[in-house]
Structures are given as C-alpha cells and as structure tokens.
Write a protein that holds these residues in place. Sequence first.
Motif, PDB file in Angstrom:
ATOM      1  N   GLU A   4       0.772  -1.544   0.354  1.00  0.00           N
ATOM      2  CA  GLU A   4      -0.407  -0.560  -0.031  1.00  0.00           C
ATOM      3  C   GLU A   4       1.070   1.473   0.107  1.00  0.00           C
ATOM      4  N   GLN A   5       1.774   1.257  -0.984  1.00  0.00           N
ATOM      5  CA  GLN A   5       2.572   2.685  -0.685  1.00  0.00           C
ATOM      6  C   GLN A   5       1.538   4.004  -1.473  1.00  0.00           C
ATOM      7  N   VAL A   6       1.966   4.261  -0.760  1.00  0.00           N
ATOM      8  CA  VAL A   6       1.419   5.462  -2.256  1.00  0.00           C
ATOM      9  C   VAL A   6       2.407   6.636  -2.942  1.00  0.00           C
ATOM     10  N   GLU A   7       2.576   6.814  -4.280  1.00  0.00           N
ATOM     11  CA  GLU A   7       2.963   7.739  -5.163  1.00  0.00           C
ATOM     12  C   GLU A   7       2.415   8.524  -5.847  1.00  0.00           C
ATOM     13  N   ARG A   8       3.852   9.084  -6.614  1.00  0.00           N
ATOM     14  CA  ARG A   8       3.224  10.397  -6.925  1.00  0.00           C
ATOM     15  C   ARG A   8       2.131   9.803  -8.559  1.00  0.00           C
ATOM     16  N   ASP A  10      -0.453   7.756  -8.023  1.00  0.00           N
ATOM     17  CA  ASP A  10      -1.820   7.389  -7.593  1.00  0.00           C
ATOM     18  C   ASP A  10      -2.735   9.571  -7.306  1.00  0.00           C
ATOM     19  N   LEU A  11      -2.059  10.260  -6.806  1.00  0.00           N
ATOM     20  CA  LEU A  11      -2.136  10.899  -6.821  1.00  0.00           C
ATOM     21  C   LEU A  11      -2.066  12.169  -7.935  1.00  0.00           C
ATOM     22  N   ALA A  13      -3.383   9.781 -10.983  1.00  0.00           N
ATOM     23  CA  ALA A  13      -4.736   9.381 -11.627  1.00  0.00           C
ATOM     24  C   ALA A  13      -5.892   9.710 -10.672  1.00  0.00           C
ATOM     25  N   LEU A  14      -5.786   9.515  -9.106  1.00  0.00           N
ATOM     26  CA  LEU A  14      -6.580  10.699  -8.762  1.00  0.00           C
ATOM     27  C   LEU A  14      -7.110  11.701  -9.283  1.00  0.00           C
ATOM     28  N   SER A  32     -10.674   7.376  -0.082  1.00  0.00           N
ATOM     29  CA  SER A  32     -10.388   6.305  -0.727  1.00  0.00           C
ATOM     30  C   SER A  32      -8.874   6.783  -0.917  1.00  0.00           C
ATOM     31  N   PHE A  33      -8.577   7.668  -0.983  1.00  0.00           N
ATOM     32  CA  PHE A  33      -6.971   7.934  -1.473  1.00  0.00           C
ATOM     33  C   PHE A  33      -6.585   8.087   0.238  1.00  0.00           C
ATOM     34  N   ARG A  36      -5.787   4.503   1.743  1.00  0.00           N
ATOM     35  CA  ARG A  36      -4.049   4.890   1.379  1.00  0.00           C
ATOM     36  C   ARG A  36      -2.920   5.471   2.481  1.00  0.00           C
TER      37      ARG A  36
END
Length: 117
Positions: A4-8, A10-11, A13-14, A32-33, A36
Amino acid sequence: MGDEQVERGDLEALLAARQELGEAYEPALVDSFAERIERAVAERAESRVSLQAHRQQMEARAVQKQFALGVGSVVASIPISIVLGVTGQLVALLIAWVGIVVVNVAHAMVARPRREE
C-alpha cells in the motif's frame, strides 16, 4: 513496506479520475485516497515500532551475555588466583588477570549496541 505504498502516480490518477467522473464523485475519491495514505502511514509506524522493539531486545540480550561472561570470568579466576598465588607465581597471576580483563573488554566492545544517528 507493504503493498500500500502511495506514490505520486496515485495522486495523478486520482486527479484524472476526478476530471473524468466529475465533482459528484470527489468525496469518494478523496476518502479512498486518504485511506490509502493512512494505511501506508500506519504500516510505516508499525514497522518502526517493531524495529525499535527488536533493537531493545537485542540490547537486553547483549547485557545478559556480558553479565554472564563477567560472572564466569570471576568464578574461573578464583581457582587460578589461588593456585598461582600460593605457588608464588605472581607474573603468571598478573598475566592470567590481564587475559581475563582483555577477554571481557573485547567482548564488551564487540557486543556493544551500535547507535545509528
């Protein structure tokens, strides 16, 4: 870490999903973000706590081993000292005690926990 690492990305994509779906879905996407991110932070904190507990356990074991070696050295030195002292072998007695001290100091230096700063 976990999966569940949050990467750039992911942001990014959000934000892209927000543009496609519209503002109606924004709260669900943000929630959801945020979940995470919270999971990633919790995993990281748990990992650090676990690492700290492991280090403390290893330090406690090192102290126990050093204590056992010290007690064993004193117990072993008693008959050596008696035999060498009674026979008048003061040089040999001094060498034996220096050897015991060197072994204990060497073990303490090797077993000493290393601080990461």
